[in-house]
Write an enzyme that holds these catalytic residues in place. Structure first.
Site, PDB file in Angstrom:
ATOM      1  N   GLY A  10       0.815  -1.204   0.000  1.00 48.30           N
ATOM      2  CA  GLY A  10       0.000   0.000   0.000  1.00 48.30           C
ATOM      3  C   GLY A  10       0.852   1.258   0.000  1.00 48.30           C
ATOM      4  O   GLY A  10       2.081   1.207   0.164  1.00 48.30           O
ATOM      5  N   THR A 101      -8.668   7.915   9.398  1.00 41.30           N
ATOM      6  CA  THR A 101      -9.141   8.752   8.295  1.00 41.30           C
ATOM      7  C   THR A 101     -10.036   9.899   8.737  1.00 41.30           C
ATOM      8  O   THR A 101     -10.690   9.826   9.792  1.00 41.30           O
ATOM      9  CB  THR A 101      -9.931   7.867   7.301  1.00 41.30           C
ATOM     10  OG1 THR A 101     -10.517   8.670   6.274  1.00 41.30           O
ATOM     11  CG2 THR A 101     -11.051   7.119   8.003  1.00 41.30           C
ATOM     12  N   TYR A 125     -17.396   2.837   5.038  1.00 43.55           N
ATOM     13  CA  TYR A 125     -15.954   2.888   5.263  1.00 43.55           C
ATOM     14  C   TYR A 125     -15.642   3.666   6.533  1.00 43.55           C
ATOM     15  O   TYR A 125     -14.857   3.216   7.388  1.00 43.55           O
ATOM     16  CB  TYR A 125     -15.269   3.532   4.057  1.00 43.55           C
ATOM     17  CG  TYR A 125     -13.814   3.863   4.274  1.00 43.55           C
ATOM     18  CD1 TYR A 125     -12.859   2.853   4.367  1.00 43.55           C
ATOM     19  CD2 TYR A 125     -13.392   5.188   4.398  1.00 43.55           C
ATOM     20  CE1 TYR A 125     -11.517   3.165   4.573  1.00 43.55           C
ATOM     21  CE2 TYR A 125     -12.062   5.504   4.599  1.00 43.55           C
ATOM     22  CZ  TYR A 125     -11.131   4.488   4.685  1.00 43.55           C
ATOM     23  OH  TYR A 125      -9.799   4.801   4.896  1.00 43.55           O
TER      24      TYR A 125
END
Length: 292
Positions: A10, A101, A125
């Protein structure tokens, strides 16, 4: 020092390996097929047996739109896996660092979100990432949760690379202009995580765990982010501003993704990175690949 990193290919995990090597930090990065985040038994023993000084989780389910129909899988990876990691790290008395996030917020208002503000994710999410944050805190070990936003790099899929790809076949693009946030180079996120991990290991009165925010400066819109990408890439691609309502997606996106990053400055001297310089660095790396 030696850090055990979950995530291998990632954006942030790749930069952790590169930036760690540059600092003389040994990084053991684990990803598929070595581990499966949906099955904790594949990684719990790795933490129990590690000789690392800290554990960093840079892996996640990040397909925001697909999470709307795969929330159970996203929950297993984004909430249950970090909880298991945090528990295993606590049992070994190892610091645990986790990347989260801006999507844990509802995107209302215009003020930058502070770490202690009320959360309220508006998509699957965000719910799963918030679930991970809550579970990590409940485990009670030494931990840092680093919330970030709009990550980009020369690796994997991200907005910068999408804009470059689209510009190869389009004469103009329409890009959302009413979502505001801080584009953040993955390299700078890696540097921040490494600094935080070192502080967590060495301890001392200056260490402040818990939740911190880290995003690029200055805050901007997706449309202006695209314009800067094209400007630096030397591509004459007009960008038309459109509202979010003109670009419907399965998952709702927050309009306000501004993050207050002052706790990192005060606690560790870690300032917000200049994302425009980050764009230049990524474009240079992509160009060097093409030249090679």
């Amino acid at each position: 020092m030696r850090f055990l990193v979950f995530g291998k290919s990632g954006q942030v995990a790749t930069e952790l390996q590169r930036r760690g090597a540059a600092r003389g930090i040994a990084i053991e990065a684990l990803g598929r097929p070595e581990i499966d985040l949906a099955h904790p038994e594949t990684f719990i023993e790795r933490i129990a047996a590690t000789d690392a000084d800290a554990v960093i989780n840079a892996a996640a389910y990040t397909a925001v739109d697909r999470a709307e129909s795969e929330e159970e899988l996203a929950w297993a990876i984004n909430a249950e896996a970090p909880a298991a990691m945090a528990r295993a790290a606590r049992e070994r008395e190892l610091p645990f660092l986790h990347v989260s996030t801006d999507y844990v917020f509802d995107g209302s208002g215009h003020a930058p979100w502070q770490p202690g503000n009320q959360t309220g994710p508006i998509n699957a999410y965000g719910r799963t990432k918030l679930g991970g944050e809550i579970a990590i805190a409940q485990e009670g070990g030494k931990h840092v949760i680093l919330r970030t936003s709009w990550v980009f790099s020369a690796h994997g899929g991200n907005f910068l690379k999408t804009m470059l790809r689209l510009s190869e076949t389009r004469t103009g693009l329409s890009v959302v202009a009413d979502q505001i946030g801080g584009p953040t180079p993955a390299a700078d996120i890696a540097d921040a995580l490494l600094a935080l991990a070192q502080a967590a290991v060495t301890g001392g009165p200056g260490f402040r765990g818990g939740i911190h925010h880290f995003s690029g400066a200055p805050d901007t819109s997706w449309a202006d982010f695209a314009r800067e990408i094209f400007l630096q890439a030397g591509r004459d691609i007009p960008v038309a501003d459109i509202p979010t309502t003109d670009w419907p997606t399965p998952a709702a996106r927050p309009l306000n993704s501004r993050l207050d990053c002052s706790s990192l400055v005060a606690g560790y001297g870690i300032s917000r990175p200049d994302w425009m310089s980050g764009v230049a660095a990524v474009l240079a790396e992509l160009q060097s690949r093409n030249d090679g």
